[in-house]
Design a protein around this motif. Structure first.
Motif, PDB file in Angstrom:
ATOM      1  N   THR A  43       0.855  -1.190   0.000  1.00  0.00           N
ATOM      2  CA  THR A  43       0.000   0.000   0.000  1.00  0.00           C
ATOM      3  C   THR A  43       0.888   1.235   0.000  1.00  0.00           C
ATOM      4  O   THR A  43       1.954   1.253   0.630  1.00  0.00           O
ATOM      5  N   ASP A  49      -2.990   2.818   6.570  1.00  0.00           N
ATOM      6  CA  ASP A  49      -3.526   1.509   6.193  1.00  0.00           C
ATOM      7  C   ASP A  49      -3.049   0.515   7.251  1.00  0.00           C
ATOM      8  O   ASP A  49      -1.843   0.428   7.522  1.00  0.00           O
ATOM      9  N   SER A  65      -8.509   1.357   6.199  1.00  0.00           N
ATOM     10  CA  SER A  65      -7.827   2.471   5.546  1.00  0.00           C
ATOM     11  C   SER A  65      -8.614   3.755   5.759  1.00  0.00           C
ATOM     12  O   SER A  65      -9.841   3.743   5.842  1.00  0.00           O
ATOM     13  N   GLN A  67      -8.682   6.304   3.594  1.00  0.00           N
ATOM     14  CA  GLN A  67      -8.652   6.967   2.295  1.00  0.00           C
ATOM     15  C   GLN A  67      -9.763   8.002   2.123  1.00  0.00           C
ATOM     16  O   GLN A  67      -9.621   8.944   1.343  1.00  0.00           O
ATOM     17  N   ASP A  72     -12.393   2.984   7.154  1.00  0.00           N
ATOM     18  CA  ASP A  72     -13.311   2.037   6.523  1.00  0.00           C
ATOM     19  C   ASP A  72     -12.583   0.733   6.234  1.00  0.00           C
ATOM     20  O   ASP A  72     -11.357   0.658   6.252  1.00  0.00           O
ATOM     21  N   TYR A  74     -11.480  -2.136   3.659  1.00  0.00           N
ATOM     22  CA  TYR A  74     -11.169  -2.342   2.250  1.00  0.00           C
ATOM     23  C   TYR A  74     -10.674  -3.776   2.057  1.00  0.00           C
ATOM     24  O   TYR A  74     -10.191  -4.423   3.005  1.00  0.00           O
ATOM     25  N   GLN A  83      -7.888  -2.287  -4.920  1.00  0.00           N
ATOM     26  CA  GLN A  83      -8.431  -1.985  -3.598  1.00  0.00           C
ATOM     27  C   GLN A  83      -9.903  -1.607  -3.710  1.00  0.00           C
ATOM     28  O   GLN A  83     -10.266  -0.716  -4.472  1.00  0.00           O
ATOM     29  N   VAL A  84     -10.741  -2.302  -2.951  1.00  0.00           N
ATOM     30  CA  VAL A  84     -12.189  -2.128  -3.001  1.00  0.00           C
ATOM     31  C   VAL A  84     -12.688  -1.742  -1.615  1.00  0.00           C
ATOM     32  O   VAL A  84     -12.380  -2.417  -0.625  1.00  0.00           O
ATOM     33  N   ARG A  85     -13.442  -0.654  -1.536  1.00  0.00           N
ATOM     34  CA  ARG A  85     -14.021  -0.210  -0.267  1.00  0.00           C
ATOM     35  C   ARG A  85     -15.266  -1.042   0.034  1.00  0.00           C
ATOM     36  O   ARG A  85     -16.187  -1.133  -0.776  1.00  0.00           O
TER      37      ARG A  85
END
Length: 223
Positions: A43, A49, A65, A67, A72, A74, A83-85
Motif C-alpha cells: 500500500t 492503512d 484504511s 482513504q 473504513d 477495504y 483496492q475495493v471499499r
C-alpha cells in the motif's frame, strides 16, 4: 522496514505474514516471509492503512484504511492491486477478519462487533453494549466470534454466536485483569450459517429505547 511494526496475520499455509508499519509518515501494509525475509510494501496511500488479514485462499487481504478521511474496511489482492471499499459507516471500522471459509468478515464498528458478507453486503451488528468491544476472531467452524471487551474496570475475552450475537459468554471475567487479542486455532472444518432472527431492545441514559431485528441467512455474495 521501520519503527512501530504491528503484526497482522499469517497466510493460510503459514509461509507468509502480513503486518503494518509507519515508514513514510503513515501506516502502510507489508507482506513478508514467515522468517522475516522478502519484505515488500503493497500500500502506498498518503493515509493510514492497517489491520491486514489474509483471506483463507491466500489471494486477498482485508484491511482498514483512512482513504476517505474515516476508517473504513477495504479488500485488495495480496499484491496490493484492486483496492475495493467494503464499508462506509460514520464511525471507525477496523480490525477486519475473514471467516475460515472466506465468505464473511467480522470487524469492529464504533465500539461494537459487526459482521458482513465478503463483498461488503449484509452488514449485521452483533453487539449493542456501551463498552468498548474490539478485535473479533472467528472460530474455525464459523459459529462463534471471540473478542475483547473493555468495561472500564477490566478487559475481558468474550464469545458470541456469529450469526446473531446471542449466547454471550465471558471467558476471563472477574479477575480484574486485562486480556487482549483473542485468536482461535486455525483449521477449516466447514462453515454453515443458519437463518436466525433476534430482536434486541436496548435502553440508554437518558432513557431512549431502540429495538433492532437481526436477520441472517446463507451467503450469496462474493467479492
Amino acid at each position: 522496514p521501520g519503527k512501530n511494526v504491528f503484526i497482522g496475520s499469517y497466510s493460510p499455509d503459514s509461509t507468509r505474514i502480513t503486518f503494518w508499519a509507519n515508514t513514510d509518515g503513515d501506516d502502510e501494509i507489508f507482506p513478508a516471509n514467515a522468517d522475516g525475509s522478502g519484505v515488500s510494501q503493497i500500500t502506498f496511500n498518503s493515509v493510514s492503512d492497517s489491520f491486514p488479514d489474509w483471506s483463507p485462499d491466500g489471494t486477498r487481504i482485508v484491511f482498514t484504511s483512512y482513504q476517505t478521511g474515516n476508517g473504513d474496511i477495504y479488500a485488495m489482492y495480496s499484491n496490493g492491486v484492486s483496492q475495493v471499499r467494503l464499508t462506509a459507516g460514520v464511525s471507525l471500522e477496523s480490525a477486519p477478519v475473514w471467516s475460515s471459509d472466506g465468505s464473511k468478515i467480522a470487524y469492529t464498528m464504533g465500539n461494537n462487533i459487526w459482521r458482513m458478507d465478503a463483498n461488503g453486503t449484509n452488514q449485521v451488528q452483533l453487539t449493542f453494549t456501551a463498552a468498548v468491544e474490539a478485535n473479533p476472531s472467528w472460530s474455525p467452524d464459523c459459529t462463534k466470534i471471540a473478542f475483547e471487551k473493555d468495561n472500564g474496570t477490566e478487559n475481558d475475552i468474550m464469545v458470541i454466536n456469529a450469526w446473531d450475537g446471542s449466547g454471550l459468554i465471558n471467558l476471563t471475567g472477574g479477575n480484574g485483569g486485562y486480556e487482549y487479542g483473542p485468536d482461535w486455532q486455525r483449521y477449516t472444518v466447514g462453515c454453515a450459517f443458519p437463518t436466525a432472527t433476534r430482536t434486541h431492545t436496548q435502553t440508554n441514559t437518558p432513557t431512549v429505547t431502540s429495538t433492532f431485528t437481526v436477520t441472517s441467512g446463507p451467503v450469496t455474495g462474493t467479492m
